[in-house]
Structures are given as C-alpha cells and as structure tokens.
Write an enzyme that holds these catalytic residues in place. Structure first.
Site, PDB file in Angstrom:
ATOM      1  N   GLU A 106       1.283  -1.010  -0.599  1.00 26.28           N
ATOM      2  CA  GLU A 106       0.191  -0.059  -0.229  1.00 26.28           C
ATOM      3  C   GLU A 106       1.357   0.763   0.109  1.00 26.28           C
ATOM      4  O   GLU A 106       0.928   2.250  -0.647  1.00 26.28           O
ATOM      5  CB  GLU A 106      -1.086   0.199   1.581  1.00 26.28           C
ATOM      6  N   GLU A 158       1.662   1.924  -2.932  1.00 24.37           N
ATOM      7  CA  GLU A 158       1.186   2.502  -4.267  1.00 24.37           C
ATOM      8  C   GLU A 158       0.467   3.602  -3.645  1.00 24.37           C
ATOM      9  O   GLU A 158       0.683   4.415  -4.880  1.00 24.37           O
ATOM     10  CB  GLU A 158      -0.442   1.922  -3.725  1.00 24.37           C
ATOM     11  N   CYS A 192      -8.396  -2.155   4.093  1.00 24.59           N
ATOM     12  CA  CYS A 192      -8.261  -3.443   4.896  1.00 24.59           C
ATOM     13  C   CYS A 192      -9.820  -3.895   5.810  1.00 24.59           C
ATOM     14  O   CYS A 192      -9.711  -5.047   6.172  1.00 24.59           O
ATOM     15  CB  CYS A 192      -7.097  -3.726   5.494  1.00 24.59           C
ATOM     16  N   SER A 245      -7.237   1.723  -2.354  1.00 21.97           N
ATOM     17  CA  SER A 245      -6.123   0.736  -2.599  1.00 21.97           C
ATOM     18  C   SER A 245      -6.141  -0.227  -3.132  1.00 21.97           C
ATOM     19  O   SER A 245      -7.591  -1.016  -2.597  1.00 21.97           O
ATOM     20  CB  SER A 245      -5.541   0.820  -1.326  1.00 21.97           C
ATOM     21  N   LYS A 252     -15.120  -9.662   8.302  1.00 24.49           N
ATOM     22  CA  LYS A 252     -14.516 -10.795   7.371  1.00 24.49           C
ATOM     23  C   LYS A 252     -14.639 -12.001   7.325  1.00 24.49           C
ATOM     24  O   LYS A 252     -14.134 -13.192   6.656  1.00 24.49           O
ATOM     25  CB  LYS A 252     -13.098 -11.108   8.185  1.00 24.49           C
ATOM     26  N   GLU A 280     -15.762 -10.960   3.909  1.00 23.12           N
ATOM     27  CA  GLU A 280     -14.954 -10.921   2.685  1.00 23.12           C
ATOM     28  C   GLU A 280     -14.354 -11.878   1.758  1.00 23.12           C
ATOM     29  O   GLU A 280     -13.917 -12.470   1.459  1.00 23.12           O
ATOM     30  CB  GLU A 280     -14.230  -9.792   3.759  1.00 23.12           C
ATOM     31  N   GLU A 293     -13.383 -12.880  -5.810  1.00 24.85           N
ATOM     32  CA  GLU A 293     -12.827 -12.548  -6.752  1.00 24.85           C
ATOM     33  C   GLU A 293     -11.444 -13.105  -5.529  1.00 24.85           C
ATOM     34  O   GLU A 293     -10.088 -12.554  -6.439  1.00 24.85           O
ATOM     35  CB  GLU A 293     -12.359 -11.025  -6.765  1.00 24.85           C
ATOM     36  N   CYS A 336     -10.768  -2.101  14.561  1.00 27.10           N
ATOM     37  CA  CYS A 336     -10.982  -3.400  15.263  1.00 27.10           C
ATOM     38  C   CYS A 336     -10.593  -4.234  16.075  1.00 27.10           C
ATOM     39  O   CYS A 336     -11.214  -4.862  16.990  1.00 27.10           O
ATOM     40  CB  CYS A 336      -9.857  -4.799  14.279  1.00 27.10           C
TER      41      CYS A 336
HETATM   42 FE1  HC1 Z   1      -8.203  -5.720  12.035  1.00 28.97          FE
HETATM   43 FE2  HC1 Z   1      -6.870  -6.225   9.742  1.00 28.97          FE
HETATM   44  S1  HC1 Z   1      -6.648  -4.910  11.365  1.00 28.97           S
HETATM   45  S2  HC1 Z   1      -8.766  -5.421   9.872  1.00 28.97           S
HETATM   46  O1  HC1 Z   1      -8.929  -4.617  12.211  1.00 28.97           O
HETATM   47  O2  HC1 Z   1      -6.075  -4.843   8.166  1.00 28.97           O
HETATM   48  O3  HC1 Z   1     -11.076  -7.805  11.313  1.00 28.97           O
HETATM   49  O4  HC1 Z   1      -7.379  -7.196  14.471  1.00 28.97           O
HETATM   50  O5  HC1 Z   1      -7.388  -8.312  10.864  1.00 28.97           O
HETATM   51  O6  HC1 Z   1      -7.077  -8.284   7.439  1.00 28.97           O
HETATM   52  O7  HC1 Z   1      -3.806  -7.286  10.007  1.00 28.97           O
HETATM   53  C1  HC1 Z   1      -9.688  -7.612  11.601  1.00 28.97           C
HETATM   54  C2  HC1 Z   1      -7.960  -6.642  13.241  1.00 28.97           C
HETATM   55  C3  HC1 Z   1      -7.307  -7.667  11.025  1.00 28.97           C
HETATM   56  C4  HC1 Z   1      -6.770  -7.610   8.179  1.00 28.97           C
HETATM   57  C5  HC1 Z   1      -5.091  -6.830   9.661  1.00 28.97           C
END
Ligand code: HC1
Length: 572
Positions: free
Chosen positions: A277, A280, A297, A317, A356, A359, A364, A501
């Site tokens: 990132e 980028e 993220c 990103s 998550k 996700e 994809e 998080c």
């Molecule tokens: Fe997160 Fe991440 S910080 S998004 O908040 O970018 O869930 O903890 O795992 O993928 O590393 C969540 C936390 C986590 C991702 C990272």
C-alpha cells in the site's frame, strides 16, 4: 450545577444531565435495559422508572435534573412497575436460555435476577418468527428480541447504514429490514456492531465453529490458523481478565492445543500490506495517480463504499486486506516452500470482525485458484472452542507464533486500533520514497478516539496530508467533504468499526453496565500500543519475514507477482 435530592441524598449534578446520571453520582443504582450511553438513549423499555413527583413514573435515563427536584428510586410502586414491565418482556421472550449463545452474558437474564423475578405472572405468547441466517456474517433471531432498539440506533446513527428498524405497532412490533428481506439482500456491511450492542441473543455471528472442528479432525488437511492484531487485545475478557489485557502468548498456546498444524500472525501480512500500500501511495503521488488513496483492509468499509460511494472506488487501494494477503501467500509461497499441495491447506482466520466472514467468501479473492481463506472465526468463537476443548486458558504458558510466517513488527500490530494502518504506513513511506528510515516512529496525531483525525508529515520535500476516520458515520462525513472538494488529502484510513478492529463485531461482548463506564476502544487499544512499544522491530519494512517474501518469491513491492496474489478490484 443544580442541587437535587435522590432517595433523601443531596446531589450536585451538572445542569443538563439526567436523573440516571445524577443517581450514579450519588452511588445509587437504577436498573436499565435499553440504555446504552452515547448510542441508545431513548427511554423505551421503562425499566429505569423513578418517582419525580409527577403524575406518572418517569424514565430516569431521559428525565433532566432540575434545581430542587426530589427523586425516589425505590418504593413498592416503582419495584412493582419495573417487575410488571420485565415480566411482560419475559412472557414473550423465547426462554431457551441454556442453549443460548448469550447464556451467562445476557443482560435480560441478569436483570431478571436483580429484580428478583421468580415467576412470570403473564402467560404471554412465545413468538415463532423465522430466523434470518442467510447472511455470511450475522444471524438475526427476533424470537429473542426485547425491542430495546440498540441495534437500530447503532446501525442508523453510528454507522449510517440503516438496514434495520422497528416495524409495526404495539404487540406486533419487530425489528426488521425493509420488506423483511434477509440481511444478506440489504446494504448491510456485516460489521456486526448490532451484535455487540444487543443485550440478549437476538443477534449473533454466523458460526463457523463446527466447520473448523471438522477441518481439524480431517487428517488430509493441513490446518493453519492466522490471528488478527486485535484478537490478542480482547480474548482474555472471555476468561475474566481485565479489559485491555494482552494475551498473545496464551492465545497461540490455545490454538496449538486445539491442534492447528501451524499458528501464524496476521500482523506479518499487515507488514506486507504496508509494503504494497505504501508503494501504491508513493506511485500515485509520483505519477499523478488518483488521490486520496484510501485503505482497503476493513471489509465492512469496502462494502459501505461499494454501496454509498461508488464514485470513490478508484480511490480505494487495490491491496487485499492482510487476512487475504496472508491466505494467498500460504497457498502459494508457503505451499511451495514446504512442499504442501495447496488444495490441502485449510486457512482459518481468527478475527475480531464479522465482516471478515463475508470477505473470505468474495469470489474474486482466490488468486491461487483456491479461496485465500477457508473459514473465519471471531474472537468469541475461538473462546467457545477453547472452552469446549476444556483448555484452562488462564493457566496456559505463553507460546510463540510459528516460523517462518509468524514474525511481525509493532507496525503490524497497531493495525488493530484506529489510526494504526496510517501510522504504520507513515513509518514506512519515508523508506519507500528515499530508502531512509523515518526520524519519528510514534505518530500520535493519528491515535485516539476522535472520530476524524488528520496529520501532515513531510517526507523528502513532499507534505503528505493524511486523514483517519473510524465508524462509518465518521467515514461518511469525511468522504462527503472529499467528494465535494472541501478537503483534500493524499491518504485516508477508514475502519468500519468505531475504534477500529479492537471493537469489531466479533469481539467479546461487554454489557451496557461496563460500556456505560469504560471506553472499550481506549482500553483495548492500550494492549495494542503496549505490544508495539515492546517490539524489537517497529517498522514493517524491517520485518525479516516480509523481506524474505520479496527476495525469495514476490520480487519487487507492487511488482507483477505481488499484483497477481496480493491485489484485487471492487464492484459498484
Ligand atoms: Fe483488522 Fe486487519 S487490522 S482489518 O481491523 O487490516 O478484522 O485486528 O485482521 O485483514 O492485520 C480485523 C484486526 C485485521 C486485516 C490486519
């Protein structure tokens, strides 16, 4: 200040405060159910009624203090009123307490005990609503709903997502999405904030525990756990440890006892994310690319962007989240290095986040031909597994993550708190621009709980303007200014959950009695910053594991192979 009397005690309370707040100052406890400070202050449940000398009892959470007011909080009439209200709620509540996910951590159960409910005088009618379990992240069960509306408030007012509301009147009132659609078919972003505010078991995550048990029992599979930065900051709460106790070593030990073949740290991939990132960002700044660059993220944020700011998708990103970067590296680099068939690798992410789960199912995100991540369990689900396996968590010895994918920097761990991704990136951007380390490692301007934070950092003659928003309501405010041109930035961090998080939708649930007193975001973030400060490596580009990924496999940050495995695209 005004002076009032509560149960004969003289109290000085700030003008504008409520009787509930004033009673607290006097050390007098008034029971509540729907009230959640800063989120749901609507006086709906009538559990906190008190006598203020008016014609009827008044809700203490809403009634303002005034000079000379005389309040009674405990009388036969008040106790009877609260009991009748609670018994009416209980008469319509599905009382399968022993098999409820919130058994032992249910605010209704506690209230029934506190108010000494030993029988329910009303027959009521236990409802039989269909359970909505079609979302990949969230299960809604109206049979357990007490109509407190905390979920409605957090979804509408904090997150500005508004996919649920109270519908119908009187006895028929329920919380529902438009046209009673499944959450799966609404613009719900799967953040799970509704779950963490629910006082009962009407909202819970879609459990993946059974599938993880099955994978662990399958001798053909090589089952790897990766743990997100924020899990270690809260898992201990499930076992009675004080809020903000870091339990990294015990968490790793528990996962090894559960018989995961390897236990790795998602923070390693957070460091990798910073390399991609950061590169980028540098490329976009140098080559006149689309700015501001916005972090990608947080999957709840991505879905929110897709629904609400499709015109900003090119600003996102292209980096996958650390969870998915890690999965892709495990099924390519690690599989090759260890000589394991990637089809036999089963990646379980332990996440503080319900989005998550969504996700992980995005089609994809499978650049190796296999899903990057096979199952996601929340912090709460990990605690369930630990308890089910009979592991004595509190007496576990600390253990370390496995090599070679378990090494992480302090920059990786701070991803778990709002501002952490930005701070981690700003620690490495100087290196990516000039090859030199930054003068300053701690960037405190982006830490803390202000909804929108900004900072400017000068690197190699470029003044980088950064902004951080957490909670989608704050993100909306910030992005509306960006969209209108009122504010310009180079780089923006957005995390869907207020606090980032650490207070994700999959984290341990603390009741209102705790949340009204303690800022969970701040306390849990302390555990994260403590781990960063104690790290010997605090810059992502210093992480030897990440350096090896590039030397042995990926080539350059932002290079062809890195793009194939670690980047993605978005859909409007
Ligand atoms: Fe997160 Fe991440 S910080 S998004 O908040 O970018 O869930 O903890 O795992 O993928 O590393 C969540 C936390 C986590 C991702 C990272």
């Amino acid at each position: 200040f005004v002076t009032l009397t509560i149960d004969g005690i003289e109290v000085k309370a700030p003008a504008g405060s409520t009787v509930l707040e004033a009673a607290k100052l006097a050390g007098i406890h008034i029971p509540t159910l729907c009230f959640l400070k800063g989120i749901n202050e609507i006086g709906a449940c009538r559990m906190c009624v008190v006598d203020v000398g008016a014609r009827s009892l008044q809700a203490a959470c809403m009634y303002p203090v005034s000079e000379g007011l005389k309040v009674v909080t405990n009388s036969p009439e008040i106790r009877e009123s609260r009991k009748v209200t609670l018994e009416l709620i209980l008469s319509n509540h599905e009382k399968k307490c022993l098999s409820c996910v919130r058994s032992g951590n249910c605010e209704l159960q506690k209230l029934a005990r506190d108010l000494n409910i030993q029988e329910i005088r009303f027959e009521g009618e236990e409802p039989d609503y269909p359970v909505d379990d079609l979302s990949p992240s969230i299960v809604r069960d109206n049979n357990k709903c007490v109509l407190c509306r905390r979920c409605v408030s957090v979804c509408r007012d904090v997150q500005t997502v508004s996919v649920i509301d109270a519908v119908d009147r009187g006895y028929r009132t329920t919380v529902a999405s438009p046209f009673n659609m499944s959450l799966k078919d609404t613009p719900c972003v799967n953040c799970g904030q509704c779950i963490t505010v629910c006082p009962v078991g009407a909202l819970r995550e879609k459990s993946s525990v059974e599938r993880v048990w099955e994978a662990l029992a399958n001798k053909d599979l090589y089952v790897i756990a990766q743990t997100a930065p924020a899990v270690r900051a809260a898992l201990g709460e499930e076992f009675g440890l004080p809020i903000g106790t870091p339990v990294t070593g015990k968490m790793v030990s528990a996962l090894k006892k559960l018989k995961f073949d390897k236990v790795f740290d998602t923070d390693t991939a957070a460091d990798l994310t910073i390399m991609e990132e950061g590169t980028e960002l540098v490329n976009r700044i140098k080559n006149g690319g689309k700015l501001p660059l916005i972090t990608s993220c947080s999957p709840g944020w991505i879905k929110f962007c897709e629904h609400n700011f499709p015109d900003l998708l090119d600003n996102l990103s292209t980096c996958k989240s650390p969870q998915n970067m890690f999965g892709a590296m495990l099924k390519s680099y690690y599989a090759e290095k260890m000589g394991i068939d990637p089809s036999k690798i089963f990646v379980v992410s332990v996440m503080p986040c319900t989005a998550k789960k969504f996700e992980a199912r995005r089609p994809e995100l499978a650049a190796t031909g296999y899903p990057d991540v096979d199952e996601v369990i929340t912090t709460r689900e990990l605690a369930e597994m630990i308890r089910e396996a009979g592991i004595d968590f509190l007496n576990l010895k600390n253990e370390s993550f496995d090599d070679p994918m378990g090494e992480a920097s302090g920059a990786g761990v701070i991803f778990g708190a709002t501002g952490g991704v930005m701070e981690a990136a700003l620690r490495s951007v100087p290196y990516l621009l000039t090859g030199k380390d930054p003068d300053q490692i701690d960037i405190k301007a982006v830490r803390g709980e202000d909804g929108i934070k900004t900072a400017e950092v000068e690197v190699a003659g470029i003044r980088i303007k950064a902004a951080v928003a957490h909670g989608l309501g704050n993100a909306r405010k910030l992005l509306e200014k960006v969209r209108s041109g009122e504010e310009t930035y180079h780089f923006i961090e957005i995390m869907a959950c207020p606090g980032g998080c650490v207070t994700g939708g999959g984290q341990p649930i603390q009741p209102a009695s705790v949340r009204n007193e303690i800022d969970l975001r701040t306390e849990r973030a302390k555990a994260i910053y403590q781990e960063d400060a104690a790290s010997t490596i605090r810059l992502s580009h210093h992480n030897p594991a990440v350096q090896k990924f590039y030397e042995e496999y990926l080539g350059e940050p932002g290079g062809h192979k890195a793009h194939h495995l670690l980047h993605t695209h978005y859909t409007a």
